[in-house]
Design a protein around this motif. Structure first.
Motif, PDB file in Angstrom:
ATOM      1  N   TRP A   1       0.837  -1.208   0.000  1.00 12.40           N
ATOM      2  CA  TRP A   1       0.000   0.000   0.000  1.00 12.40           C
ATOM      3  C   TRP A   1       0.870   1.256   0.000  1.00 12.40           C
ATOM      4  CZ3 TRP A   1      -0.532   3.974   3.603  1.00 12.40           C
ATOM      5  CH2 TRP A   1      -1.634   4.816   3.425  1.00 12.40           C
ATOM      6  N   ARG A   2       1.872   1.290   0.873  1.00  9.98           N
ATOM      7  CA  ARG A   2       2.734   2.473   0.944  1.00  9.98           C
ATOM      8  C   ARG A   2       3.564   2.637  -0.321  1.00  9.98           C
ATOM      9  NH1 ARG A   2       4.818   2.590   7.283  1.00  9.98           N
ATOM     10  NH2 ARG A   2       2.761   3.025   8.169  1.00  9.98           N
ATOM     11  N   THR A   3       3.948   1.537  -0.926  1.00 11.30           N
ATOM     12  CA  THR A   3       4.681   1.613  -2.190  1.00 11.30           C
ATOM     13  C   THR A   3       3.833   2.294  -3.258  1.00 11.30           C
ATOM     14  OG1 THR A   3       5.963  -0.390  -1.712  1.00 11.30           O
ATOM     15  CG2 THR A   3       5.789   0.258  -4.023  1.00 11.30           C
ATOM     16  N   ASN A   4       2.563   1.927  -3.338  1.00 11.95           N
ATOM     17  CA  ASN A   4       1.693   2.535  -4.356  1.00 11.95           C
ATOM     18  C   ASN A   4       1.358   3.985  -4.050  1.00 11.95           C
ATOM     19  OD1 ASN A   4       1.503   0.403  -6.182  1.00 11.95           O
ATOM     20  ND2 ASN A   4      -0.074  -0.623  -4.968  1.00 11.95           N
ATOM     21  N   VAL A   5       1.246   4.325  -2.782  1.00  8.63           N
ATOM     22  CA  VAL A   5       1.038   5.736  -2.420  1.00  8.63           C
ATOM     23  C   VAL A   5       2.237   6.565  -2.863  1.00  8.63           C
ATOM     24  CG1 VAL A   5       0.849   7.370  -0.500  1.00  8.63           C
ATOM     25  CG2 VAL A   5      -0.535   5.284  -0.502  1.00  8.63           C
ATOM     26  N   GLU A   6       3.438   6.071  -2.580  1.00 10.54           N
ATOM     27  CA  GLU A   6       4.649   6.789  -2.973  1.00 10.54           C
ATOM     28  C   GLU A   6       4.767   6.872  -4.491  1.00 10.54           C
ATOM     29  OE1 GLU A   6       8.233   8.888  -2.845  1.00 10.54           O
ATOM     30  OE2 GLU A   6       6.683   8.602  -1.330  1.00 10.54           O
ATOM     31  N   ARG A   7       4.454   5.792  -5.187  1.00 12.54           N
ATOM     32  CA  ARG A   7       4.485   5.819  -6.658  1.00 12.54           C
ATOM     33  C   ARG A   7       3.549   6.906  -7.181  1.00 12.54           C
ATOM     34  NH1 ARG A   7       3.085   0.106  -9.006  1.00 12.54           N
ATOM     35  NH2 ARG A   7       3.664   1.071 -10.992  1.00 12.54           N
ATOM     36  N   ALA A   8       2.362   7.001  -6.598  1.00 14.05           N
ATOM     37  CA  ALA A   8       1.399   8.005  -7.044  1.00 14.05           C
ATOM     38  C   ALA A   8       1.939   9.414  -6.840  1.00 14.05           C
ATOM     39  CB  ALA A   8       0.077   7.833  -6.302  1.00 14.05           C
ATOM     40  N   GLU A   9       2.558   9.655  -5.701  1.00  9.91           N
ATOM     41  CA  GLU A   9       3.104  11.001  -5.440  1.00  9.91           C
ATOM     42  C   GLU A   9       4.218  11.343  -6.415  1.00  9.91           C
ATOM     43  OE1 GLU A   9       3.172  13.290  -1.973  1.00  9.91           O
ATOM     44  OE2 GLU A   9       2.996  11.526  -0.682  1.00  9.91           O
ATOM     45  N   VAL A  10       5.098  10.381  -6.678  1.00 13.48           N
ATOM     46  CA  VAL A  10       6.206  10.636  -7.586  1.00 13.48           C
ATOM     47  C   VAL A  10       5.693  10.894  -8.999  1.00 13.48           C
ATOM     48  CG1 VAL A  10       8.254   9.637  -8.672  1.00 13.48           C
ATOM     49  CG2 VAL A  10       7.871   9.334  -6.220  1.00 13.48           C
ATOM     50  N   LEU A  11       4.797  10.068  -9.468  1.00 10.69           N
ATOM     51  CA  LEU A  11       4.248  10.249 -10.814  1.00 10.69           C
ATOM     52  C   LEU A  11       3.542  11.595 -10.944  1.00 10.69           C
ATOM     53  CD1 LEU A  11       2.910   6.631 -11.374  1.00 10.69           C
ATOM     54  CD2 LEU A  11       4.694   7.750 -12.730  1.00 10.69           C
ATOM     55  N   LEU A  12       2.848  12.008  -9.900  1.00 17.55           N
ATOM     56  CA  LEU A  12       2.166  13.301  -9.937  1.00 17.55           C
ATOM     57  C   LEU A  12       3.179  14.432 -10.063  1.00 17.55           C
ATOM     58  CD1 LEU A  12      -0.462  14.906  -9.723  1.00 17.55           C
ATOM     59  CD2 LEU A  12      -0.137  14.942  -7.239  1.00 17.55           C
ATOM     60  N   GLU A  13       4.264  14.374  -9.302  1.00 23.56           N
ATOM     61  CA  GLU A  13       5.270  15.438  -9.375  1.00 23.56           C
ATOM     62  C   GLU A  13       5.978  15.451 -10.732  1.00 23.56           C
ATOM     63  OE1 GLU A  13       5.387  17.786  -7.410  1.00 23.56           O
ATOM     64  OE2 GLU A  13       4.336  17.008  -5.648  1.00 23.56           O
ATOM     65  N   LEU A  14       5.966  14.324 -11.423  1.00 24.04           N
ATOM     66  CA  LEU A  14       6.527  14.254 -12.767  1.00 24.04           C
ATOM     67  C   LEU A  14       5.539  14.760 -13.822  1.00 24.04           C
ATOM     68  CD1 LEU A  14       8.293  10.793 -12.528  1.00 24.04           C
ATOM     69  CD2 LEU A  14       9.437  12.962 -13.012  1.00 24.04           C
ATOM     70  N   GLY A  15       4.358  15.184 -13.368  1.00 23.69           N
ATOM     71  CA  GLY A  15       3.345  15.693 -14.293  1.00 23.69           C
ATOM     72  C   GLY A  15       2.513  14.616 -14.939  1.00 23.69           C
ATOM     73  N   ARG A  16       2.519  13.417 -14.379  1.00 30.89           N
ATOM     74  CA  ARG A  16       1.817  12.267 -14.964  1.00 30.89           C
ATOM     75  C   ARG A  16       0.618  11.905 -14.092  1.00 30.89           C
ATOM     76  NH1 ARG A  16       7.290   8.804 -15.843  1.00 30.89           N
ATOM     77  NH2 ARG A  16       5.828   7.056 -16.132  1.00 30.89           N
ATOM     78  N   ALA A  17      -0.352  12.816 -14.045  1.00 33.01           N
ATOM     79  CA  ALA A  17      -1.476  12.680 -13.116  1.00 33.01           C
ATOM     80  C   ALA A  17      -2.331  11.447 -13.405  1.00 33.01           C
ATOM     81  CB  ALA A  17      -2.345  13.934 -13.153  1.00 33.01           C
ATOM     82  N   ASP A  18      -2.570  11.143 -14.665  1.00 30.01           N
ATOM     83  CA  ASP A  18      -3.393   9.975 -14.999  1.00 30.01           C
ATOM     84  C   ASP A  18      -2.746   8.688 -14.498  1.00 30.01           C
ATOM     85  OD1 ASP A  18      -5.408  11.445 -16.201  1.00 30.01           O
ATOM     86  OD2 ASP A  18      -4.491  11.341 -18.189  1.00 30.01           O
ATOM     87  N   GLU A  19      -1.438   8.583 -14.688  1.00 37.18           N
ATOM     88  CA  GLU A  19      -0.731   7.401 -14.201  1.00 37.18           C
ATOM     89  C   GLU A  19      -0.757   7.355 -12.674  1.00 37.18           C
ATOM     90  OE1 GLU A  19       3.084   6.344 -16.264  1.00 37.18           O
ATOM     91  OE2 GLU A  19       2.670   8.229 -17.313  1.00 37.18           O
ATOM     92  N   ALA A  20      -0.627   8.520 -12.059  1.00 34.48           N
ATOM     93  CA  ALA A  20      -0.684   8.575 -10.600  1.00 34.48           C
ATOM     94  C   ALA A  20      -2.022   8.058 -10.094  1.00 34.48           C
ATOM     95  CB  ALA A  20      -0.453  10.004 -10.120  1.00 34.48           C
ATOM     96  N   ALA A  21      -3.096   8.467 -10.755  1.00 35.06           N
ATOM     97  CA  ALA A  21      -4.429   8.023 -10.351  1.00 35.06           C
ATOM     98  C   ALA A  21      -4.588   6.519 -10.508  1.00 35.06           C
ATOM     99  CB  ALA A  21      -5.485   8.755 -11.172  1.00 35.06           C
ATOM    100  N   SER A  22      -3.923   5.956 -11.511  1.00 32.89           N
ATOM    101  CA  SER A  22      -4.090   4.526 -11.785  1.00 32.89           C
ATOM    102  C   SER A  22      -3.430   3.643 -10.725  1.00 32.89           C
ATOM    103  CB  SER A  22      -3.519   4.183 -13.170  1.00 32.89           C
ATOM    104  OG  SER A  22      -2.099   4.234 -13.178  1.00 32.89           O
ATOM    105  N   VAL A  23      -2.426   4.166 -10.014  1.00 31.56           N
ATOM    106  CA  VAL A  23      -1.757   3.362  -8.987  1.00 31.56           C
ATOM    107  C   VAL A  23      -2.145   3.787  -7.574  1.00 31.56           C
ATOM    108  CG1 VAL A  23       0.201   2.925 -10.496  1.00 31.56           C
ATOM    109  CG2 VAL A  23       0.320   4.828  -8.882  1.00 31.56           C
ATOM    110  N   LEU A  24      -2.832   4.907  -7.433  1.00 25.68           N
ATOM    111  CA  LEU A  24      -3.202   5.409  -6.109  1.00 25.68           C
ATOM    112  C   LEU A  24      -4.207   4.459  -5.442  1.00 25.68           C
ATOM    113  CD1 LEU A  24      -3.003   7.776  -4.059  1.00 25.68           C
ATOM    114  CD2 LEU A  24      -4.955   8.807  -5.256  1.00 25.68           C
ATOM    115  N   PRO A  25      -3.911   3.963  -4.246  1.00 24.24           N
ATOM    116  CA  PRO A  25      -4.864   3.072  -3.567  1.00 24.24           C
ATOM    117  C   PRO A  25      -6.191   3.768  -3.272  1.00 24.24           C
ATOM    118  CG  PRO A  25      -2.685   2.927  -2.563  1.00 24.24           C
ATOM    119  CD  PRO A  25      -2.651   4.108  -3.495  1.00 24.24           C
ATOM    120  N   ALA A  26      -7.234   3.001  -3.254  1.00 24.01           N
ATOM    121  CA  ALA A  26      -8.556   3.540  -2.931  1.00 24.01           C
ATOM    122  C   ALA A  26      -8.594   3.989  -1.472  1.00 24.01           C
ATOM    123  CB  ALA A  26      -9.622   2.485  -3.174  1.00 24.01           C
ATOM    124  N   LEU A  27      -9.430   4.976  -1.187  1.00 26.90           N
ATOM    125  CA  LEU A  27      -9.575   5.449   0.189  1.00 26.90           C
ATOM    126  C   LEU A  27     -10.007   4.318   1.120  1.00 26.90           C
ATOM    127  CD1 LEU A  27     -11.379   8.846  -0.492  1.00 26.90           C
ATOM    128  CD2 LEU A  27      -9.052   8.566   0.374  1.00 26.90           C
TER     129      LEU A  27
END
Length: 285
Positions: free
Chosen positions: A57-83
């Protein structure tokens, strides 16, 4: 580094399985976003089959944050864990920034506000991890909810001590800027920038410097926006660059373009010279 030394030593999985995540977090907060991606993708690919669900879970949260900072919001959303995958309050501390900022990047303001309001229900309980409160304020202000944002900061202040209060200063300054009160916002922002720079929290520093530019006259603002965009561009922090360009267009400033490498080095020296010793941003997680 300490993480390299730790990785070389045997230890319990609860520690060793988290080293890749910690490495990415360190790279990302230092503004080294592309290196952070390498670290977290390696961690995701090499996670042992027996690793806990919390590590995954924490790995995917971190992946989402990194992808977002790289400007890849769609990819970030695809790996972000559900609430729904959150299990405890600590999980909100870890994923608040990703949950809110990914939604804002995708234009899902109502959804981001809903996440922010959940944080507001237990604002004081986040002490001293007030970065969750600060990002919740971002969502509320995006929706124009200044009164709610101020109530959230006030509730968090009620339990604040020394550690973590810089995030509350940032949040308060955002409210002042949204209300058009640049004079009250400016000293708070200058303080947060100094503290973040000294601790090496470059993403925080860059983002807050852009907010500081909102309070400055056109000439000073243009210079600051250009400096931030240039340093962020060199580190692969595409989202910061996009924010800088959006600010420039909104204020009618020159839209920053990439600077040559020698200028990037010069600006980094300038930023380093502004730093003052502080422990306010010490990470105590």
């Amino acid at each position: 580094t300490r993480l390299d030394a730790l990785a070389a030593e045997p230890g319990p999985p609860v520690i060793t399985d988290m080293i890749g995540i910690a490495t990415s977090w360190g790279r990302r907060t230092a503004g080294e976003v592309e290196l952070a991606l390498t670290a977290i993708e390696t961690a995701a690919a090499t996670t042992p089959p027996g690793a806990s669900e919390k590590v995954r879970w924490r790995t995917n949260v971190e992946r989402a944050e990194v992808l977002l900072e790289l400007g890849r919001a769609d990819e970030a959303a695809s790996v972000l864990p559900a609430l729904s995958e959150r299990a405890e309050l600590q999980d909100v501390i870890y994923d608040a920034a990703a949950q809110i900022r990914v939604r804002l990047a995708l234009g899902e303001v109502d959804e981001a506000v809903a996440v922010a309001r959940d944080i507001a229900l237990n604002a004081a309980g986040f002490a001293p991890y007030f970065d969750a409160v600060a990002v919740a304020v971002e969502a509320l202000l995006t929706a124009g909810l200044l009164t709610e944002a101020q109530a959230l900061v006030d509730a968090a202040r009620a339990r604040a001590r020394e550690v973590g209060t810089a995030f509350l200063d940032e949040a308060q300054a955002r409210i002042f800027v949204a209300a058009g009160d640049a004079e009250r916002a400016r000293p708070l922002l200058e303080s947060v920038v100094t503290q973040a720079a000294e601790r090496g929290f470059r993403l925080v520093e860059w983002r807050v410097r852009l907010l500081l530019a909102e309070t400055l006259a056109a000439g000073e603002a243009e210079r600051l926006v250009l400096e931030v965009a240039t340093m962020a561009q060199a580190s692969g922090a595409a989202r910061i660059v996009d924010e800088a360009r959006a600010l420039a267009r909104r204020r009618g400033l020159a839209v920053p373009e990439p600077a040559p490498p020698d200028r990037v080095a010069e600006l980094d020296v300038i930023a380093g010279g502004e730093r003052v010793v502080t422990s306010m941003f010490a990470d105590v997680r």
